[in-house]
Design a protein around this motif. Structure first.
Motif, mmCIF file in Angstrom:
data_model
loop_
_atom_site.group_PDB
_atom_site.id
_atom_site.type_symbol
_atom_site.label_atom_id
_atom_site.label_comp_id
_atom_site.label_asym_id
_atom_site.label_seq_id
_atom_site.Cartn_x
_atom_site.Cartn_y
_atom_site.Cartn_z
ATOM 1 N N VAL A 1 0.825 -1.211 0.000
ATOM 2 C CA VAL A 1 0.000 0.000 0.000
ATOM 3 C C VAL A 1 0.859 1.261 0.000
ATOM 4 N N PHE A 2 2.138 1.148 0.384
ATOM 5 C CA PHE A 2 3.004 2.319 0.416
ATOM 6 C C PHE A 2 3.492 2.717 -0.977
ATOM 7 N N VAL A 3 3.501 1.777 -1.914
ATOM 8 C CA VAL A 3 3.986 2.096 -3.252
ATOM 9 C C VAL A 3 2.859 2.534 -4.177
ATOM 10 N N GLY A 4 1.608 2.226 -3.833
ATOM 11 C CA GLY A 4 0.477 2.625 -4.670
ATOM 12 C C GLY A 4 0.451 4.124 -4.949
ATOM 13 N N PRO A 5 0.502 4.976 -3.917
ATOM 14 C CA PRO A 5 0.485 6.427 -4.171
ATOM 15 C C PRO A 5 1.686 6.918 -4.965
ATOM 16 N N LEU A 6 2.825 6.221 -4.882
ATOM 17 C CA LEU A 6 3.999 6.611 -5.658
ATOM 18 C C LEU A 6 3.846 6.230 -7.123
ATOM 19 N N LEU A 7 3.118 5.141 -7.389
ATOM 20 C CA LEU A 7 2.888 4.715 -8.767
ATOM 21 C C LEU A 7 1.784 5.528 -9.444
ATOM 22 N N LEU A 8 0.916 6.150 -8.634
ATOM 23 C CA LEU A 8 -0.199 6.946 -9.173
ATOM 24 C C LEU A 8 -0.160 8.360 -8.571
ATOM 25 N N PRO A 9 0.912 9.116 -8.809
ATOM 26 C CA PRO A 9 1.037 10.420 -8.146
ATOM 27 C C PRO A 9 -0.012 11.437 -8.586
ATOM 28 N N GLU A 10 -0.563 11.264 -9.798
ATOM 29 C CA GLU A 10 -1.539 12.235 -10.289
ATOM 30 C C GLU A 10 -2.962 11.944 -9.819
ATOM 31 N N TYR A 11 -3.160 10.832 -9.135
ATOM 32 C CA TYR A 11 -4.487 10.462 -8.651
ATOM 33 C C TYR A 11 -4.701 10.998 -7.231
ATOM 34 N N PRO A 12 -5.840 11.627 -6.948
ATOM 35 C CA PRO A 12 -6.099 12.118 -5.586
ATOM 36 C C PRO A 12 -6.043 10.977 -4.572
ATOM 37 N N ALA A 13 -5.530 11.276 -3.391
ATOM 38 C CA ALA A 13 -5.432 10.252 -2.353
ATOM 39 C C ALA A 13 -6.809 9.713 -1.972
ATOM 40 N N ALA A 14 -7.818 10.586 -1.969
ATOM 41 C CA ALA A 14 -9.168 10.137 -1.625
ATOM 42 C C ALA A 14 -9.676 9.114 -2.632
ATOM 43 N N LEU A 15 -9.371 9.311 -3.917
ATOM 44 C CA LEU A 15 -9.802 8.353 -4.940
ATOM 45 C C LEU A 15 -9.078 7.029 -4.768
ATOM 46 N N GLN A 16 -7.796 7.076 -4.412
ATOM 47 C CA GLN A 16 -7.053 5.838 -4.187
ATOM 48 C C GLN A 16 -7.591 5.087 -2.974
ATOM 49 N N SER A 17 -8.027 5.828 -1.958
ATOM 50 C CA SER A 17 -8.570 5.180 -0.757
ATOM 51 C C SER A 17 -9.895 4.487 -1.064
#
Length: 322
Positions: free
Chosen positions: A18-34
């Motif tokens: 889960v720590f690498v997901g936001p790094l692989l999708l930096p342009e996606y809002p964190a709320a959308l990833q959650s």
């Protein structure tokens, strides 16, 4: 004891994803990833819930309310804070802050769960906690030095990321303690069933969150292309992988560990998540950790191994006579 530790290790290896997901999708809002991650988790849980429907029917209304609370705080809010922290401060700093969880949870559990689990003697627990804390400090020192040497570093953004990581720590200090309470109070219930129940409880929360986020973007005129963003296949694939491995299977392994180990000890084994996240982050960077980082990782491992050998002592029931 060792079976529980192996289950905790497996959970840590999967949770590190889960720590690498936001790094692989930096342009996606964190709320959308959650909400995306937990929408995938909920959908994965549906067929599992059908297979386990007989056991799920035995859960009471109070059990489902508890699963809903755990899903909201330990899943959605926790990952919202963590993903936001990683996007603002990068991978290593939030990982190190989350790495304080073994110390925080062990102390909280030793203060509140001694009558149930027995007390891990502070004198014997202290060396393990000290090794873990020093190991985290070593790794953190390397990352802070890199920050100070970066002329383009946005310190305010990093500070906000650190604050969000602290909020994630608060969520995940509460979650394993409450989750372990339920599991230890229901020894006859399957950890698999409880993991699936949390997935089912997460689904409506994620759907509501997704709908609110989409509506909010429309109202504010956000240029972000909903519902799946500019890289839909990558987003859907990554959310499905994290939902399956990190959310359901990781929770299942953690539940198995929680039923076998004292709460204070299982709290320390969250350090496996920190080690896995660091390994994945350095693989993503394509660089080898510095010597001080490796020394810190070694101290973390030694601290965990030493903690496994600490046996809880029963606590006398003072003042509980009828």
């Amino acid at each position: 004891m060792w079976t529980g530790a192996l289950y905790a290790l497996a959970a840590g290896l999967m949770w590190g994803l889960v720590f690498v997901g936001p790094l692989l999708l930096p342009e996606y809002p964190a709320a959308l990833q959650s909400v995306g991650r937990y929408l995938a988790f909920g959908l994965i849980a549906l067929p599992l819930a059908w297979l386990d429907r007989a056991a799920l029917r035995q859960l009471s209304r109070a059990d489902w309310l508890e699963a809903l609370k755990l899903a909201l705080i330990g899943n959605l809010i926790y990952y919202l804070c963590l993903a936001s922290a990683i996007q603002r401060a990068g991978g290593p700093l939030p990982t190190m802050i989350i790495g304080t969880l073994p110390v925080v949870i062990a102390i909280c559990a030793n203060l509140r769960s001694a009558h149930r689990d027995g007390r891990l003697p502070w004198a014997r627990l202290a060396p393990s906690l000290l090794l873990i804390a020093v190991g985290i400090a070593c790794v953190n020192q390397v990352e802070l030095a890199a920050l100070r040497n970066d002329p383009n570093a946005d310190l305010a953004r990093y500070a906000s990321g650190a604050l969000l990581a602290l909020l994630a720590v608060a969520c995940w200090t509460w979650y394993p303690l409450r989750n372990a309470d339920w599991l230890r109070d229901h020894p006859g219930r399957s950890p698999r069933t409880w993991a699936t129940a949390q997935g089912v409880a997460t689904l409506p929360l994620a759907l509501i969150g997704y709908a609110l986020l989409w509506a909010g973007m429309k109202v504010t005129g956000s240029p972000f292309s909903m519902p799946f963003g500019p890289r839909p296949l990558v987003f859907i694939g990554l959310m499905a992988a994290i939902g399956l491995f990190a959310s359901w299977l990781g929770t299942l392994c953690w539940n198995e560990a929680s039923q076998r180990l004292p709460t204070a000890l299982v709290g320390q084994l969250i350090v496996f998540e920190t080690l896995a996240a660091l390994a994945y982050a350095f693989l993503l960077r394509g660089e080898w950790p510095q010597p001080l980082t490796l020394a810190g990782i070694g101290l973390l491992i030694v601290g965990v191994v030493q903690a496994v050998w600490v046996k809880p002592e029963p606590v006398a029931e003072e003042g509980h006579e009828a």
